[in-house]
Design an enzyme around this catalytic site. Structure first.
Site, PDB file in Angstrom:
ATOM      1  N   HIS A 210       0.833  -1.199   0.000  1.00 51.66           N
ATOM      2  CA  HIS A 210       0.000   0.000   0.000  1.00 51.66           C
ATOM      3  C   HIS A 210       0.868   1.250   0.000  1.00 51.66           C
ATOM      4  O   HIS A 210       1.850   1.332   0.733  1.00 51.66           O
ATOM      5  CB  HIS A 210      -0.876   0.033   1.251  1.00 51.66           C
ATOM      6  CG  HIS A 210      -2.146  -0.718   1.123  1.00 51.66           C
ATOM      7  ND1 HIS A 210      -3.185  -0.253   0.360  1.00 51.66           N
ATOM      8  CD2 HIS A 210      -2.559  -1.889   1.641  1.00 51.66           C
ATOM      9  CE1 HIS A 210      -4.188  -1.109   0.425  1.00 51.66           C
ATOM     10  NE2 HIS A 210      -3.835  -2.128   1.194  1.00 51.66           N
TER      11      HIS A 210
ATOM     12  N   CYS B 198       0.811   1.896  -5.762  1.00 47.32           N
ATOM     13  CA  CYS B 198      -0.077   2.676  -6.625  1.00 47.32           C
ATOM     14  C   CYS B 198       0.438   4.103  -6.798  1.00 47.32           C
ATOM     15  O   CYS B 198       1.233   4.605  -6.016  1.00 47.32           O
ATOM     16  CB  CYS B 198      -1.505   2.686  -6.091  1.00 47.32           C
ATOM     17  SG  CYS B 198      -1.689   3.571  -4.557  1.00 47.32           S
TER      18      CYS B 198
ATOM     19  N   ARG C 132       0.787   2.752 -11.670  1.00 47.60           N
ATOM     20  CA  ARG C 132       1.563   1.993 -10.686  1.00 47.60           C
ATOM     21  C   ARG C 132       2.993   2.499 -10.730  1.00 47.60           C
ATOM     22  O   ARG C 132       3.493   2.870 -11.794  1.00 47.60           O
ATOM     23  CB  ARG C 132       1.569   0.489 -11.020  1.00 47.60           C
ATOM     24  CG  ARG C 132       0.216  -0.168 -11.026  1.00 47.60           C
ATOM     25  CD  ARG C 132      -0.346  -0.333  -9.629  1.00 47.60           C
ATOM     26  NE  ARG C 132      -1.638  -0.980  -9.686  1.00 47.60           N
ATOM     27  CZ  ARG C 132      -2.795  -0.313  -9.817  1.00 47.60           C
ATOM     28  NH1 ARG C 132      -2.793   0.999  -9.897  1.00 47.60           N
ATOM     29  NH2 ARG C 132      -3.925  -0.962  -9.864  1.00 47.60           N
TER      30      ARG C 132
END
Lengths: 230, 53
Positions: A129, A198, A207
């Site tokens: 994340h 991301c 990305r």
């Protein structure tokens, strides 16, 4: 009339409160939960390793000639390694879990199940994340070629060195985690590492990718690798 | 809505205030435990992989 006005105002206040609570949940509470979960995973790994009951690592097995024990396959959702990236902070360390399901990513970094094992020939690809759930890869764009990415599986320290990145691509670009990623500049098979997260920070349109190669390995008895010493 | 709830709570002002507080906490608990975890994946912060699993 008064009833209507009152009801509408109450509804507005309720919706407003809901939104504030939700933002607090996403920004703050997911982080609290994820930090707890990640620390649990790391503690579990350390306990497991100190008991000495962990499975022999792939590279460790390879270095011992004649060792026939095939390393146990990674189990989905189970942590098997700890990652250290000094560039993201000297205290930055996160567990690496098998599989890239949403539930896995909530507990740490996620290893793409179809990619190589840690330290093995091929591409060891890991996703994390950028924001929420502890923000593990918040400072991903700070990574530079030459930076160390250190991993341990309890028996061996693996030091990878970043060669290229951060490279921006689209979410469908699955080639970036190929055994020899086309855009990475690598031309022949080797022991590579790919990190993905991301981009933009709060979006999902792109990305960010970083590629590294295995620079050195050493057993845990030899102490921490150079890259982790201050 | 809130006036209606307040009128239907039993007891004096303090008891009502206490029950209201508990109700609010219960609602927040349900939201954080069930509703928000369901709603959060609808936001884009989870898409960090390249093969869209």
């Amino acid at each position: 009339m008064r009833v209507i006005v009152r009801t509408v105002s109450e509804l507005c206040i309720t919706v407003g409160t809901l939104i504030v609570l939700f933002v607090a949940y996403v920004l703050f509470w997911t982080g609290v939960r994820a930090d707890g979960a990640m620390n649990d995973q790391i503690d579990q790994l350390h306990r497991q390793w100190s008991r000495g009951s962990m499975q022999p690592a792939a590279a460790a097995g390879e270095r011992k000639p004649g060792a026939e024990t095939k390393p146990a396959p990674y189990r989905y959702g189970k942590a098997f390694a700890i990652m250290y990236i000094p560039r993201l902070g000297f205290t930055w360390n996160k567990p690496v879990l098998e599989g890239t399901g949403r539930d896995v990513l909530e507990k740490g970094l996620a290893h793409y199940a179809r990619t190589a094992r840690l330290g093995e020939e091929g591409n060891f690809a890991v996703a994390g994340h950028r924001r929420t759930y502890g923000d593990p890869f918040k400072d991903f764009p700070e990574l530079r070629p030459g930076d160390a990415v250190v991993l341990t599986d309890g028996t061996t320290w693996f030091t990878y060195r970043i060669d290229k990145g951060p490279y921006k691509t689209v979410p469908t670009d699955v080639e970036v985690i190929d055994p020899v990623p086309r855009k990475s500049g690598y031309t022949r098979p080797g022991r590579y590492l790919t990190l993905t997260t991301c981009d933009p920070e709060w979006g999902h349109s792109h990305r960010l990718i970083v590629w590294a190669h295995l620079d050195s390995t050493q057993s845990v008895e030899a102490g921490e690798p150079e890259a982790l010493r201050r | 809505m809130y006036g209606w709830i307040w009128r239907h709570l039993p007891g004096n002002v303090w008891v009502r205030a206490l029950i209201s507080l508990l109700l609010v906490l219960a609602v927040i608990y349900v939201l954080f435990q069930y509703v928000f975890p369901w709603a959060e994946p609808l936001l884009p912060f989870n898409d960090v992989t390249v093969d869209n699993q």
